[in-house]
Design a protein around this motif. Structure first.
Motif, PDB file in Angstrom:
ATOM      1  N   GLU A 258       0.833  -1.211   0.000  1.00  0.00           N
ATOM      2  CA  GLU A 258       0.000   0.000   0.000  1.00  0.00           C
ATOM      3  C   GLU A 258       0.870   1.265   0.000  1.00  0.00           C
ATOM      4  O   GLU A 258       0.610   2.209  -0.734  1.00  0.00           O
ATOM      5  CB  GLU A 258      -0.893  -0.022   1.250  1.00  0.00           C
ATOM      6  CG  GLU A 258      -1.679   1.239   1.536  1.00  0.00           C
ATOM      7  CD  GLU A 258      -3.064   1.247   0.885  1.00  0.00           C
ATOM      8  OE1 GLU A 258      -3.474   0.228   0.300  1.00  0.00           O
ATOM      9  OE2 GLU A 258      -3.718   2.298   0.959  1.00  0.00           O
TER      10      GLU A 258
ATOM     11  N   THR B 134      -4.653 -10.238  -3.240  1.00  0.00           N
ATOM     12  CA  THR B 134      -5.552  -9.346  -2.501  1.00  0.00           C
ATOM     13  C   THR B 134      -6.866 -10.056  -2.178  1.00  0.00           C
ATOM     14  O   THR B 134      -7.455  -9.844  -1.113  1.00  0.00           O
ATOM     15  CB  THR B 134      -5.846  -8.061  -3.318  1.00  0.00           C
ATOM     16  OG1 THR B 134      -4.625  -7.405  -3.612  1.00  0.00           O
ATOM     17  CG2 THR B 134      -6.737  -7.098  -2.546  1.00  0.00           C
TER      18      THR B 134
ATOM     19  N   HIS C 277      -6.319  -1.068   3.703  1.00  0.00           N
ATOM     20  CA  HIS C 277      -5.485  -0.792   2.526  1.00  0.00           C
ATOM     21  C   HIS C 277      -6.355  -0.222   1.399  1.00  0.00           C
ATOM     22  O   HIS C 277      -6.627  -0.905   0.396  1.00  0.00           O
ATOM     23  CB  HIS C 277      -4.782  -2.082   2.073  1.00  0.00           C
ATOM     24  CG  HIS C 277      -3.952  -2.703   3.150  1.00  0.00           C
ATOM     25  ND1 HIS C 277      -4.277  -3.886   3.781  1.00  0.00           N
ATOM     26  CD2 HIS C 277      -2.813  -2.257   3.743  1.00  0.00           C
ATOM     27  CE1 HIS C 277      -3.367  -4.153   4.695  1.00  0.00           C
ATOM     28  NE2 HIS C 277      -2.465  -3.189   4.697  1.00  0.00           N
TER      29      HIS C 277
ATOM     30  N   ARG D 228      -5.859   1.897  -1.023  1.00  0.00           N
ATOM     31  CA  ARG D 228      -5.288   1.982  -2.389  1.00  0.00           C
ATOM     32  C   ARG D 228      -5.281   0.602  -3.039  1.00  0.00           C
ATOM     33  O   ARG D 228      -5.507   0.447  -4.235  1.00  0.00           O
ATOM     34  CB  ARG D 228      -3.885   2.589  -2.341  1.00  0.00           C
ATOM     35  CG  ARG D 228      -3.906   4.037  -1.822  1.00  0.00           C
ATOM     36  CD  ARG D 228      -2.529   4.666  -1.798  1.00  0.00           C
ATOM     37  NE  ARG D 228      -2.005   4.834  -3.133  1.00  0.00           N
ATOM     38  CZ  ARG D 228      -0.904   4.240  -3.588  1.00  0.00           C
ATOM     39  NH1 ARG D 228      -0.201   3.447  -2.802  1.00  0.00           N
ATOM     40  NH2 ARG D 228      -0.492   4.446  -4.822  1.00  0.00           N
ATOM     41  N   VAL D 229      -5.018  -0.404  -2.232  1.00  0.00           N
ATOM     42  CA  VAL D 229      -5.053  -1.776  -2.756  1.00  0.00           C
ATOM     43  C   VAL D 229      -6.482  -2.134  -3.162  1.00  0.00           C
ATOM     44  O   VAL D 229      -6.709  -2.779  -4.190  1.00  0.00           O
ATOM     45  CB  VAL D 229      -4.499  -2.759  -1.695  1.00  0.00           C
ATOM     46  CG1 VAL D 229      -4.760  -4.209  -2.098  1.00  0.00           C
ATOM     47  CG2 VAL D 229      -2.999  -2.536  -1.490  1.00  0.00           C
TER      48      VAL D 229
END
Ligand SMILES: N[C@@H](CCC(=O)N[C@@H](CS)C(=O)NCC(=O)O)C(=O)O
Length: 202
Positions: free
Chosen positions: A143, A168, A181, A183-184
């Protein structure tokens, strides 16, 4: 024609998505882990490791996700799946994919595959308890440091992206909340919009 040995929910999803990205014809063979099909004599003669992915090519069978991904990127250069002409950029691709393969995936395996490393139930329980912490730490690094955005390498989609997407998808089951997270998670949504992902998951 290339032939991919695959199993649902496994890390072989990264190779499957990448095959769809190339637009080339290939054959997909699904193995059912609940029936231990990965341990059949027939499959062991193809991949003695008894694991997926295994990609059968005209020159032999390839295993290990980072190797398969870079092979596909090099075999189908017009797909633009990796910065093939720049040694440093390509090494960054390998750095990221190796991290997923040798650290994140291994941490994840301590959840349900801990019998690979120990024999006692107490050891299994101990290893499983550690997974949210180790997977969480891996994804903190992704991240904050690896994921440039919108794709792993920045503006260019690459073989890092389906691999990140694949791992993920395991996070929730590993006890790492999606909200940790963001952004992930955005990356995962972006991946879900790709045709190759829909084709692979269908
Ligand atoms: N390092 C290998 C790992 C392959 C691997 O462990 N695959 C798992 C699925 S994610 C598997 O086939 N497991 C079957 C088993 O443990 O019996 C890679 O990245 O390709």
């Amino acid at each position: 024609m290339l032939k991919l040995f695959y199993s649902r929910g496994s890390c072989a999803l990264a190779s499957l998505i990448t095959l769809h990205e190339t637009g080339e014809k290939f054959e997909r063979i699904d193995l059912d882990f609940s029936k231990d099909e990965q341990l059949s004599d027939e499959f062991l003669s193809i991949n003695p490791k008894g694991r997926v992915p295994a990609l059968v090519t005209e020159r032999g069978t390839l295993t290990e996700t980072p190797a398969i991904l870079v092979y596909l990127a090099q075999r189908f250069p017009d797909s633009g799946l990796a910065p093939l002409d720049d040694p440093f950029d390509l090494a960054q691709v390998q750095s990221f994919n190796s991290y997923l393969c040798s650290t994140a995936h291994i941490n994840h395996a301590h959840n349900r595959r801990s019998y690979r490393w120990a024999d006692d139930q107490a050891s299994f329980d101990d290893m499983a308890r550690k997974v949210p912490e180790t997977m969480g730490a891996c994804f903190d690094l992704i991240e904050n440091d690896y994921l440039k955005g919108p794709w792993v390498l920045g503006d260019q989609y690459s073989i890092c992206d389906p691999y990140l997407f694949t791992i993920t998808r395991w996070l929730e089951g590993d006890g790492v909340p999606a909200s940790r997270h963001p952004r992930v998670q955005e990356h995962m949504q972006r991946m879900n919009e790709r045709q190759s992902v829909s084709a692979a998951l269908s």
